[in-house]
Design a protein around this motif. Structure first.
Motif, PDB file in Angstrom:
ATOM      1  N   TYR A 156       1.234  -2.955  12.123  1.00 42.20           N
ATOM      2  CA  TYR A 156       0.888  -2.659  11.009  1.00 42.20           C
ATOM      3  C   TYR A 156      -1.476  -2.531  11.006  1.00 42.20           C
ATOM      4  O   TYR A 156      -1.921  -1.789  11.283  1.00 42.20           O
ATOM      5  CB  TYR A 156       1.774  -1.787   9.911  1.00 42.20           C
ATOM      6  CG  TYR A 156       3.036  -0.865  10.756  1.00 42.20           C
ATOM      7  CD1 TYR A 156       2.333   0.659  10.986  1.00 42.20           C
ATOM      8  CD2 TYR A 156       4.217  -1.469  10.043  1.00 42.20           C
ATOM      9  CE1 TYR A 156       3.283   0.949  10.929  1.00 42.20           C
ATOM     10  CE2 TYR A 156       5.263  -0.673  10.055  1.00 42.20           C
ATOM     11  CZ  TYR A 156       5.222   0.194  10.715  1.00 42.20           C
ATOM     12  OH  TYR A 156       5.875   1.233  10.723  1.00 42.20           O
ATOM     13  N   LEU A 157      -0.684  -3.732  10.618  1.00 48.05           N
ATOM     14  CA  LEU A 157      -2.275  -4.704  10.408  1.00 48.05           C
ATOM     15  C   LEU A 157      -3.275  -4.006  11.418  1.00 48.05           C
ATOM     16  O   LEU A 157      -4.248  -3.793  11.858  1.00 48.05           O
ATOM     17  CB  LEU A 157      -2.091  -5.831   9.870  1.00 48.05           C
ATOM     18  CG  LEU A 157      -1.987  -5.943   8.608  1.00 48.05           C
ATOM     19  CD1 LEU A 157      -1.435  -6.870   7.888  1.00 48.05           C
ATOM     20  CD2 LEU A 157      -2.610  -4.922   7.666  1.00 48.05           C
ATOM     21  N   ASN A 158      -2.385  -4.646  12.765  1.00 48.72           N
ATOM     22  CA  ASN A 158      -3.011  -4.406  14.135  1.00 48.72           C
ATOM     23  C   ASN A 158      -3.476  -3.644  14.498  1.00 48.72           C
ATOM     24  O   ASN A 158      -4.453  -2.941  15.141  1.00 48.72           O
ATOM     25  CB  ASN A 158      -1.857  -5.456  15.427  1.00 48.72           C
ATOM     26  CG  ASN A 158      -2.851  -5.931  16.127  1.00 48.72           C
ATOM     27  OD1 ASN A 158      -4.243  -6.476  16.279  1.00 48.72           O
ATOM     28  ND2 ASN A 158      -1.790  -6.318  16.957  1.00 48.72           N
ATOM     29  N   LEU A 159      -2.725  -2.624  14.279  1.00 49.43           N
ATOM     30  CA  LEU A 159      -3.341  -1.126  14.345  1.00 49.43           C
ATOM     31  C   LEU A 159      -4.546  -0.450  14.465  1.00 49.43           C
ATOM     32  O   LEU A 159      -5.179  -0.375  14.442  1.00 49.43           O
ATOM     33  CB  LEU A 159      -1.757   0.444  13.764  1.00 49.43           C
ATOM     34  CG  LEU A 159      -1.094   0.687  14.481  1.00 49.43           C
ATOM     35  CD1 LEU A 159       0.583   0.722  13.576  1.00 49.43           C
ATOM     36  CD2 LEU A 159      -1.198   0.644  15.839  1.00 49.43           C
ATOM     37  N   ALA A 171       8.115   7.682   2.699  1.00 53.87           N
ATOM     38  CA  ALA A 171       7.939   6.849   2.243  1.00 53.87           C
ATOM     39  C   ALA A 171       6.501   5.774   2.402  1.00 53.87           C
ATOM     40  O   ALA A 171       6.499   6.397   3.717  1.00 53.87           O
ATOM     41  CB  ALA A 171       8.561   5.865   2.439  1.00 53.87           C
ATOM     42  N   PHE A 172       6.428   4.706   1.999  1.00 51.63           N
ATOM     43  CA  PHE A 172       5.653   4.012   2.162  1.00 51.63           C
ATOM     44  C   PHE A 172       5.631   2.449   2.538  1.00 51.63           C
ATOM     45  O   PHE A 172       6.024   2.850   0.921  1.00 51.63           O
ATOM     46  CB  PHE A 172       4.205   4.795   2.358  1.00 51.63           C
ATOM     47  CG  PHE A 172       3.831   5.253   0.729  1.00 51.63           C
ATOM     48  CD1 PHE A 172       2.443   3.322   0.423  1.00 51.63           C
ATOM     49  CD2 PHE A 172       3.757   5.553   0.247  1.00 51.63           C
ATOM     50  CE1 PHE A 172       1.815   4.318  -0.885  1.00 51.63           C
ATOM     51  CE2 PHE A 172       3.647   5.967  -1.064  1.00 51.63           C
ATOM     52  CZ  PHE A 172       2.694   5.168  -1.689  1.00 51.63           C
ATOM     53  N   TYR A 173       5.331   1.437   2.612  1.00 52.21           N
ATOM     54  CA  TYR A 173       4.830   0.160   2.119  1.00 52.21           C
ATOM     55  C   TYR A 173       3.627   0.299   1.264  1.00 52.21           C
ATOM     56  O   TYR A 173       2.575  -0.041   2.050  1.00 52.21           O
ATOM     57  CB  TYR A 173       4.826  -0.562   3.828  1.00 52.21           C
ATOM     58  CG  TYR A 173       6.013  -0.518   4.218  1.00 52.21           C
ATOM     59  CD1 TYR A 173       7.079  -0.996   3.803  1.00 52.21           C
ATOM     60  CD2 TYR A 173       6.281  -0.176   5.507  1.00 52.21           C
ATOM     61  CE1 TYR A 173       8.314  -0.630   4.437  1.00 52.21           C
ATOM     62  CE2 TYR A 173       6.755  -0.107   6.170  1.00 52.21           C
ATOM     63  CZ  TYR A 173       7.892  -0.230   6.231  1.00 52.21           C
ATOM     64  OH  TYR A 173       9.403  -0.200   6.813  1.00 52.21           O
ATOM     65  N   LEU A 176       0.244  -1.914   1.850  1.00 48.98           N
ATOM     66  CA  LEU A 176      -0.480  -2.031   2.947  1.00 48.98           C
ATOM     67  C   LEU A 176      -1.482  -1.141   2.856  1.00 48.98           C
ATOM     68  O   LEU A 176      -2.532  -0.324   3.555  1.00 48.98           O
ATOM     69  CB  LEU A 176       0.708  -0.972   4.077  1.00 48.98           C
ATOM     70  CG  LEU A 176       1.213  -1.601   5.434  1.00 48.98           C
ATOM     71  CD1 LEU A 176       1.686  -0.987   6.542  1.00 48.98           C
ATOM     72  CD2 LEU A 176      -0.466  -2.457   6.529  1.00 48.98           C
ATOM     73  N   GLU A 177      -1.236   0.029   1.470  1.00 52.55           N
ATOM     74  CA  GLU A 177      -2.168   1.211   0.905  1.00 52.55           C
ATOM     75  C   GLU A 177      -2.266   2.052   2.497  1.00 52.55           C
ATOM     76  O   GLU A 177      -3.475   2.411   2.449  1.00 52.55           O
ATOM     77  CB  GLU A 177      -2.992   0.748   0.459  1.00 52.55           C
ATOM     78  CG  GLU A 177      -3.239  -0.557  -0.491  1.00 52.55           C
ATOM     79  CD  GLU A 177      -4.352  -0.843  -1.901  1.00 52.55           C
ATOM     80  OE1 GLU A 177      -4.980  -0.172  -1.317  1.00 52.55           O
ATOM     81  OE2 GLU A 177      -3.816  -1.583  -2.760  1.00 52.55           O
ATOM     82  N   PRO A 178      -1.568   2.450   3.089  1.00 53.15           N
ATOM     83  CA  PRO A 178      -2.052   3.923   4.198  1.00 53.15           C
ATOM     84  C   PRO A 178      -2.087   4.649   3.633  1.00 53.15           C
ATOM     85  O   PRO A 178      -1.381   5.546   2.510  1.00 53.15           O
ATOM     86  CB  PRO A 178      -0.894   3.644   4.474  1.00 53.15           C
ATOM     87  CG  PRO A 178       0.741   3.064   3.602  1.00 53.15           C
ATOM     88  CD  PRO A 178       0.376   2.928   2.560  1.00 53.15           C
ATOM     89  N   PHE A 179      -2.350   6.608   4.141  1.00 58.06           N
ATOM     90  CA  PHE A 179      -2.329   7.295   4.651  1.00 58.06           C
ATOM     91  C   PHE A 179      -0.772   7.707   4.188  1.00 58.06           C
ATOM     92  O   PHE A 179      -0.115   6.929   4.748  1.00 58.06           O
ATOM     93  CB  PHE A 179      -3.162   8.376   5.000  1.00 58.06           C
ATOM     94  CG  PHE A 179      -4.477   8.043   4.809  1.00 58.06           C
ATOM     95  CD1 PHE A 179      -5.653   9.402   4.529  1.00 58.06           C
ATOM     96  CD2 PHE A 179      -5.415   7.099   6.091  1.00 58.06           C
ATOM     97  CE1 PHE A 179      -6.518   8.872   4.374  1.00 58.06           C
ATOM     98  CE2 PHE A 179      -6.789   6.877   5.445  1.00 58.06           C
ATOM     99  CZ  PHE A 179      -7.490   8.167   4.391  1.00 58.06           C
ATOM    100  N   HIS A 180      -0.425   8.559   3.169  1.00 55.73           N
ATOM    101  CA  HIS A 180       1.058   9.193   3.245  1.00 55.73           C
ATOM    102  C   HIS A 180       0.972  10.348   2.398  1.00 55.73           C
ATOM    103  O   HIS A 180       0.082  10.530   2.429  1.00 55.73           O
ATOM    104  CB  HIS A 180       1.574   7.692   2.312  1.00 55.73           C
ATOM    105  CG  HIS A 180       1.125   8.091   0.590  1.00 55.73           C
ATOM    106  ND1 HIS A 180      -0.328   6.669   0.589  1.00 55.73           N
ATOM    107  CD2 HIS A 180       1.003   8.766  -0.540  1.00 55.73           C
ATOM    108  CE1 HIS A 180      -0.293   7.570  -0.574  1.00 55.73           C
ATOM    109  NE2 HIS A 180       0.653   8.470  -0.957  1.00 55.73           N
TER     110      HIS A 180
END
Lengths: 369, 369
Positions: A156-159, A171-173, A176-180
């Motif tokens: 995911y970091l590489n993305l 849900a989300f990790y 990562l603080e991703p858009f969710h």
DNA sequence: GTAACTAGCTTATACGTACAAGTTAAAGAA
DNA sequence: TTCTTTAACTTGTACGTATAAGCTAGTTAC
């Protein structure tokens, strides 16, 4: 001094170029070339290996090595693609989420490429590897086993490094603080429980999944509602289960609770509607009736709420709309038209009442135990 | 047994993909890898050699091997894709079919591109146009409104011209004579009905969809069973409906039949399990009981058969297996490995009995009304 | 005649060794 | 200090050997 394998390479390449080797014609075998050039087989294989990877030749195991047909250089423009990674694409509400996303994305002229993980981190890994090694513009992903640390976090970091946007749904990790796009699961669990407490229930069982974040959040809401109402929670009334235990543990545990009159709850909060269906079977077995003996409430407001003779209460889940929103968000982030508008969404839960909840019979009541 | 060098290759590739090796960063030396994997240097060099020729790494003589910067080169290796066109991807058993296909195809290293038509011929058309204008290796399609002539027939013929193989599932357009994977629907309808006739029922209602082939075939089986048993069919007991009428007409019509005692059937054959759920609601409303007053039987043996208080009989549908078989068939035809093995499949129906059917109360029987 | 088997070819994988050639950094000499 | 040498490391070329696995055609057995 040019290396020997380069001489061999040039020799074969010339034969292809001057037409001595026609497309799909078998070239000399490795050992013929060994004898011809008086070098080792290794050297011949090195030469042929490079020519294969450069597209001049192809090999067939047990048959021979052949001249490739290089006339096919026509490559058409490829439509942009969005990948969707889901855990259980065929079950329950997930197909509705996918349909929502498909609908938006096909209108926006994107292909939808599908990956199913079966909640298996290895499969998630291979899906991410596939995505990273092709050209995919964005990803909608439902995290696998979201309650735990994800070993695929590097992908995911590489993305992010490669500036491939992704959004997480359901849900989300956290790390990562991703858009969710997620439900307010804690509030949902709170509302389920609060409704039953308001009706006067004091002994409420709660059954929650423990390997995804949704489950732990809903349980948190369950506890919060109790605390707020000043009603103590009996730890025995809380049942948790993992995805693997889905079809065994919760049913057995609730059966135990229902069998003993002293333990028997007057209401049950379920992690989702699928679970309600299972619990209803137990309730019927024990000859109890809903909502007279036991109130029950589900989560997701799926079509299951209406399939059985008891139409049961549930918490509304956006389903198709969540898919659409996720698609819209990812397209926004790809096309970058409105940097500011793109943001995460938390859906507020909504209680849908049917006829599965009522005030408890006992305490003030008349039904025999 | 996967070759050792492929394991090494995969290991390094994963490191590149998850970002452990950043572009232009030196990777471990050949001898470090030799020690790590306990293989010969030859094996390591074979793995690295392929990764270099595929553009993942580059080498510098005397210095080391480095992670390549793939950010601009990335467009090259596009995975092969198979398109799946479905009518209602989110409903009922379709997600299971898609999951089966996805599972097989991802193992076979194909992307799955999804198109949903909502039973709309315009959407089917635009899906086919998209497919024809990109590079898609094959198609799995569930025909839209299969009981009627399809105006998109030219697109299918064009697919044949362009040698893009396709298979049809659940139903197929007769005029195309395509490869197909279908239930033996007529026999299924026959078995549903025959079972009820064998139990002694003489007044059996049948509810069938009329805009897909499955419906008309199942009705044909329904009629055949009656003819064979010498039991006359009352036209009033046959209800047909289109997809658009799905949530209204069949319920109303059956309600009419059940209200009037003179018309009331002793058993109902349903087009599918979804319909059974609707009909059960009507039966409950009319205070009739299953199977004492009315026997009922569904089709597809979906999870719905077990969700309600009445576990009902149904006809088994291959679902996930059908998806896998369709994927296997299309891959077979693309890779042409076994021209002769690739052929259409007709799945034989299988009756799954639960407790929704019994001998009729009136007539010859002993069960109290 | 046909089916099963087999010998002999092909490529595939994998071990080993040796030395060449390029780079780097530490050790030694000016 | 500065230059040179050299040791130690890297990848590159090249040999040898062995066994596995896939295909084909001819032979044998029925």
């Amino acid at each position: 001094m040019t290396p020997k394998y380069k001489n061999v390479k040039q020799f074969i390449k010339s034969k292809v170029l001057d037409g001595s080797y026609q497309p799909h014609q078998k070239i000399h075998s490795e050992y013929e070339l060994v004898n011809y050039f008086d070098v080792s087989r290794h050297t011949i294989r090195q030469a042929i290996g490079e020519l294969v990877s450069e597209g001049w030749l192809y090999r067939e195991h047990g048959v021979g090595t052949f001249c490739a047909d290089r006339s096919r250089f026509l490559q058409q423009p490829v439509r942009k693609s969005i990948a969707i990674i889901t855990t259980y694409m065929s079950d329950y509400i997930f197909p509705h989420i996918i349909r929502g996303a498909e609908s938006y994305l096909s209108d926006a002229c994107y292909n939808v490429i599908l990956f199913n993980t079966n909640n298996d981190l290895e499969k998630e890994k291979s899906a991410l590897e596939n995505i990273l090694s092709q050209r995919v513009e964005g990803i909608i992903v439902e995290p696998t086993r979201s309650a735990f640390t994800n070993p695929n976090i590097n992908y995911y970091l590489n993305l992010e490094n490669q500036q491939i946007p992704f959004v997480m749904i359901n849900a989300f990790y956290e790390e990562l603080e991703p858009f969710h796009l997620v439900m307010n699961d804690e509030k949902g669990g709170y509302m389920q429980t609060r409704h039953l407490l308001d009706l006067g229930h004091e002994k409420i069982a709660g059954i929650f999944k423990n390997d995804d974040i949704q489950g732990t959040r809903r349980m948190k809401g369950f506890l919060k509602a109790h605390r707020e109402a000043g009603t103590p929670v009996d730890p025995n009334q809380i049942i948790t289960y993992s995805t693997a235990e889905k079809f065994g543990k919760p049913v057995e545990k609730i059966k135990q609770l229902l069998k003993e009159a002293s333990q028997r709850p007057t209401a049950i909060v379920c992690y989702n509607d699928e679970l309600v269906i299972q619990v209803l079977d137990v309730i019927r077995e024990e000859k109890l009736s809903v909502p007279d003996d036991i109130s029950i409430i589900g989560f997701d407001d799926s079509s299951l709420t209406e399939t059985t003779e008891i139409k049961f209460a549930s918490i509304k889940h956006p389903k198709t709309k969540m898919g659409e929103d996720a698609a819209a968000l990812i397209v926004d982030r790809i096309e970058g038209a409105s940097e500011d508008r793109a943001e995460s969404i938390v859906y507020e839960p909504e209680l849908v009442l049917r006829n599965s909840t009522a005030a408890p019979a006992s305490g003030t009541s008349s039904i025999a135990t």
